[in-house]
Design an enzyme around this catalytic site. Sequence first.
Site, PDB file in Angstrom:
ATOM      1  CG  HIS A 262      -2.195  -0.769   0.972  1.00 16.44           C
ATOM      2  ND1 HIS A 262      -3.361  -0.522   1.648  1.00 16.44           N
ATOM      3  CD2 HIS A 262      -2.465  -1.788   0.108  1.00 16.44           C
ATOM      4  CE1 HIS A 262      -4.313  -1.333   1.207  1.00 16.44           C
ATOM      5  NE2 HIS A 262      -3.788  -2.125   0.276  1.00 16.44           N
TER       6      HIS A 262
ATOM      7  CE1 TYR B 296      -5.624   4.484   8.250  1.00 14.18           C
ATOM      8  CE2 TYR B 296      -6.242   4.667  10.563  1.00 14.18           C
ATOM      9  CZ  TYR B 296      -5.477   4.095   9.565  1.00 14.18           C
ATOM     10  OH  TYR B 296      -4.546   3.121   9.896  1.00 14.18           O
TER      11      TYR B 296
ATOM     12  N   PRO C  38      -5.041   1.400  18.426  1.00  9.58           N
ATOM     13  CG  PRO C  38      -6.662  -0.167  17.888  1.00  9.58           C
ATOM     14  CD  PRO C  38      -6.163   0.658  19.010  1.00  9.58           C
TER      15      PRO C  38
ATOM     16  CE  LYS D 290       3.267   3.726  13.422  1.00 10.46           C
ATOM     17  NZ  LYS D 290       4.091   3.215  12.347  1.00 10.46           N
TER      18      LYS D 290
ATOM     19  CE1 TYR E  83      -0.469   3.213   7.612  1.00 10.01           C
ATOM     20  CE2 TYR E  83      -1.732   4.349   9.317  1.00 10.01           C
ATOM     21  CZ  TYR E  83      -1.600   3.323   8.392  1.00 10.01           C
ATOM     22  OH  TYR E  83      -2.608   2.388   8.268  1.00 10.01           O
TER      23      TYR E  83
HETATM   24  P1  FAS Z   1       0.376 -10.773  22.079  1.00 13.67           P
HETATM   25  O1  FAS Z   1      -0.668 -10.352  23.074  1.00 13.67           O
HETATM   26  O2  FAS Z   1       0.046 -10.850  20.646  1.00 13.67           O
HETATM   27  O3  FAS Z   1       0.927 -12.232  22.485  1.00 13.67           O
HETATM   28  C1  FAS Z   1       1.139 -12.583  23.843  1.00 13.67           C
HETATM   29  C2  FAS Z   1       1.092 -14.099  23.943  1.00 13.67           C
HETATM   30  O4  FAS Z   1       1.464 -14.476  25.263  1.00 13.67           O
HETATM   31  C3  FAS Z   1      -0.315 -14.648  23.696  1.00 13.67           C
HETATM   32  O5  FAS Z   1      -0.256 -15.690  22.747  1.00 13.67           O
HETATM   33  C4  FAS Z   1      -0.743 -15.156  25.065  1.00 13.67           C
HETATM   34  O6  FAS Z   1      -1.562 -16.310  24.983  1.00 13.67           O
HETATM   35  C5  FAS Z   1       0.592 -15.496  25.700  1.00 13.67           C
HETATM   36  N1  FAS Z   1       0.582 -15.469  27.170  1.00 13.67           N
HETATM   37  C6  FAS Z   1       0.037 -14.528  27.975  1.00 13.67           C
HETATM   38  N2  FAS Z   1       0.257 -14.851  29.278  1.00 13.67           N
HETATM   39  C7  FAS Z   1       0.973 -16.034  29.279  1.00 13.67           C
HETATM   40  C8  FAS Z   1       1.491 -16.863  30.294  1.00 13.67           C
HETATM   41  N3  FAS Z   1       1.343 -16.565  31.584  1.00 13.67           N
HETATM   42  N4  FAS Z   1       2.173 -17.979  29.938  1.00 13.67           N
HETATM   43  C9  FAS Z   1       2.356 -18.291  28.631  1.00 13.67           C
HETATM   44  N5  FAS Z   1       1.872 -17.546  27.603  1.00 13.67           N
HETATM   45  C10 FAS Z   1       1.189 -16.422  27.935  1.00 13.67           C
HETATM   46  N6  FAS Z   1      -2.258  -3.586  16.659  1.00 13.67           N
HETATM   47  C11 FAS Z   1      -2.248  -2.991  15.452  1.00 13.67           C
HETATM   48  O7  FAS Z   1      -1.190  -2.531  15.024  1.00 13.67           O
HETATM   49  N7  FAS Z   1      -3.400  -2.878  14.721  1.00 13.67           N
HETATM   50  C12 FAS Z   1      -4.595  -3.407  15.167  1.00 13.67           C
HETATM   51  O8  FAS Z   1      -5.613  -3.315  14.507  1.00 13.67           O
HETATM   52  C13 FAS Z   1      -4.642  -4.060  16.400  1.00 13.67           C
HETATM   53  N8  FAS Z   1      -5.803  -4.631  16.858  1.00 13.67           N
HETATM   54  C14 FAS Z   1      -5.816  -5.249  18.075  1.00 13.67           C
HETATM   55  C15 FAS Z   1      -6.984  -5.844  18.588  1.00 13.67           C
HETATM   56  C16 FAS Z   1      -7.001  -6.450  19.851  1.00 13.67           C
HETATM   57  C17 FAS Z   1      -8.264  -7.098  20.369  1.00 13.67           C
HETATM   58  C18 FAS Z   1      -5.828  -6.444  20.639  1.00 13.67           C
HETATM   59  C19 FAS Z   1      -5.833  -7.033  22.040  1.00 13.67           C
HETATM   60  C20 FAS Z   1      -4.656  -5.887  20.143  1.00 13.67           C
HETATM   61  C21 FAS Z   1      -4.638  -5.295  18.855  1.00 13.67           C
HETATM   62  N9  FAS Z   1      -3.472  -4.726  18.313  1.00 13.67           N
HETATM   63  C22 FAS Z   1      -3.440  -4.118  17.116  1.00 13.67           C
HETATM   64  C23 FAS Z   1      -2.237  -4.797  19.013  1.00 13.67           C
HETATM   65  C24 FAS Z   1      -1.667  -6.178  18.789  1.00 13.67           C
HETATM   66  O9  FAS Z   1      -1.452  -6.394  17.422  1.00 13.67           O
HETATM   67  C25 FAS Z   1      -0.415  -6.269  19.607  1.00 13.67           C
HETATM   68  O10 FAS Z   1       0.372  -5.105  19.473  1.00 13.67           O
HETATM   69  C26 FAS Z   1       0.408  -7.477  19.268  1.00 13.67           C
HETATM   70  O11 FAS Z   1      -0.413  -8.613  19.369  1.00 13.67           O
HETATM   71  C27 FAS Z   1       1.574  -7.510  20.243  1.00 13.67           C
HETATM   72  O12 FAS Z   1       2.205  -8.723  20.105  1.00 13.67           O
HETATM   73  P2  FAS Z   1       2.848  -9.447  21.383  1.00 13.67           P
HETATM   74  O13 FAS Z   1       3.617  -8.442  22.159  1.00 13.67           O
HETATM   75  O14 FAS Z   1       3.503 -10.652  20.848  1.00 13.67           O
HETATM   76  O15 FAS Z   1       1.625  -9.812  22.333  1.00 13.67           O
HETATM   77  C1  PHB Z   2      -6.292  -3.661  10.482  1.00 12.81           C
HETATM   78  O1  PHB Z   2      -6.228  -3.958   9.279  1.00 12.81           O
HETATM   79  O2  PHB Z   2      -6.669  -4.477  11.357  1.00 12.81           O
HETATM   80  C2  PHB Z   2      -5.890  -2.268  10.910  1.00 12.81           C
HETATM   81  C3  PHB Z   2      -5.322  -1.411  10.000  1.00 12.81           C
HETATM   82  C4  PHB Z   2      -4.948  -0.133  10.411  1.00 12.81           C
HETATM   83  C5  PHB Z   2      -5.160   0.265  11.719  1.00 12.81           C
HETATM   84  C6  PHB Z   2      -5.722  -0.617  12.641  1.00 12.81           C
HETATM   85  C7  PHB Z   2      -6.101  -1.888  12.234  1.00 12.81           C
HETATM   86  O3  PHB Z   2      -4.798   1.517  12.118  1.00 12.81           O
END
Ligand code: FAS
Ligand code: PHB
Length: 391
Positions: free
Chosen positions: A72, A200, A293, A297, A385
Site C-alpha cells: 500500500h 480513515y 490501534p 503501531k 505511519y
Molecule cells: P500478544 O498479546 O500478541 O501475544 C502474547 C502471547 O502471550 C499470547 O499468545 C498469550 O496467549 C501469551 N501469554 C500470555 N500470558 C501467558 C502466560 N502466563 N504464559 C504463557 N503464555 C502467555 N495492533 C495494530 O497494530 N493494529 C490493530 O488493529 C490491532 N488490533 C488489536 C486488537 C485487539 C483485540 C488487541 C488485544 C490488540 C490489537 N493490536 C493491534 C495490538 C496487537 O497487534 C499487539 O500489538 C500485538 O499482538 C503484540 O504482540 P505481542 O507483544 O507478541 O503480544
Molecule cells: C487492520 O487492518 O486491522 C488495521 C489497519 C490499520 C489500523 C488498525 C487496524 O490503524
Amino acid sequence: MRTPIGIIGAGPAGLFLSHLLHRQGIDSVILERRDRSYCERRQRAGVVEHGVAEALRASGVGARMDREGFVHNGIELRFDGQAHRIDFPDLTGRNVMIYAQTEIVKDLIAQRIADGGQILFEAEATAIEDIETDHPRVRFTHAGREDILECAYVVACDGFHGVGRSSLPADVIQTFEKVYPFSWLGILADVAPSCDELIYAHSERGFALHSMRSESVSRLYLQVPTGTDPKDWSDARIWAELSARFRLRGGDWELQQGPITDTSVTPMRSFVTEPMRHGRLFLAGDAAHIVPPTGAKGLNLAMHDVMLLAEALAAWRATGDTKLLDDYSATALRRVWRAEHFSYWMTSLLHTDPDGTGFDYRLQLSYLEHIAASQAAAAQLAENYTGIPQI
Ligand code: FAS
Ligand code: PHB
C-alpha cells in the site's frame, strides 16, 4: 528444562525473537499458554511497517507476505464529506504492507517448527523467579504438571495480561497510562474491499476505518462507547453506521456489504512500562506497552523491540558484552514513546465526541484540512505511519 533464552508468549514478539535468535545460533524455548490454533486465529493487526516487512524478508519469513499481502502506497483521510489521499512514497520514499498478524504468526510458527524450534503450547508461565541472579527461571504448568525452565535470560513477550510486567519489582517500575472514553467495534466480512487503500474516516457520528485482509475479505472498525456489547450491534446496524460515516459529498461511493464472520470490541488505551528490563528479565511488545490501534503501531512496536533484543543477545552470546542489553530499555523506549505520541495524535485527530460542544470537532476539521493542504503536515503523518527508520 534448561535453555539460554526463556521466552513467554507465542505472539508475534515471542515468535519473531525466537526466530531471530535461531538465526544467530542461539537456542530458546517459548512457553505459550494457549494452543496453536488459538494463536493463529486471534484477529489483531493488519499493517506492517516498511522496516518490519524488510526485517521479515531479510530473516527468511517474508515470502508468503510478498505473495499474498498487499503493498500500500497510501491511505485516504475522509472528513467533512471529502477525501484526501496521503501518498507515502511521494512524502517518505516508503510504503507499508497489508498482511494480517494472524498470517505472520502462522508463518513464524511454521518456520520455528521447521527449524526444530521449541514452542510448548498450552504451557502457562505462573512465576518468573531469581531475575536478580544469573540463573533466572520460569515456573510453568504443562500437560497437568508443574515444571521449571532454567535460563540465562527471560524475555516476557506475554502481552498486556501476562506475568512478565508484574514480575518486575514494584519499586523499580513506573507505568504511564491514558484510557480513552471509546472502543473499536471490529468486524471481518466476506465481501471485497470497497477501496484499494485504507480509509480513515472522521465524522460527527464517530470514527470509522476500512481495512482489508484479502481481495474477498474486508476488515472494518467503528468507534463505539466504552463498554459496548457487540451483541447490541446487528449486522444491519453495523453496515448502516459504517455507510453513514464513510459518506462522501456527491454520494458517488458506496460501501459494499456482505456476511459478517467475526465481531469484537477492543478498548482503547495508551500504556508504557519503564524500564523494560530488570536484572535478567526483559519485557517486549504488549507486555511493556499498549497503543490505541489508530496508528497501526502495536504489532510493529513489538517487532522492533525484539529486533533490538535479538541483536543485543547475539552480542552477549558472542563476546559476553552486555552493553546493548544494558541499553535495550532506553533505546526501545525512544521508539515506544514516538509511537505512543503518534497513536495518541491519530486517535485524538479522528475520534469525535458525539455529545461534544463542537469546539474540538472544528479543531479536528481544521487540522485535517491543514494536512490536506500542507505537504509538511502530510509528511509528518506519513513518516510516522510508515515507520521512522532510526530512533
Ligand atoms: P500478544 O498479546 O500478541 O501475544 C502474547 C502471547 O502471550 C499470547 O499468545 C498469550 O496467549 C501469551 N501469554 C500470555 N500470558 C501467558 C502466560 N502466563 N504464559 C504463557 N503464555 C502467555 N495492533 C495494530 O497494530 N493494529 C490493530 O488493529 C490491532 N488490533 C488489536 C486488537 C485487539 C483485540 C488487541 C488485544 C490488540 C490489537 N493490536 C493491534 C495490538 C496487537 O497487534 C499487539 O500489538 C500485538 O499482538 C503484540 O504482540 P505481542 O507483544 O507478541 O503480544
Ligand atoms: C487492520 O487492518 O486491522 C488495521 C489497519 C490499520 C489500523 C488498525 C487496524 O490503524
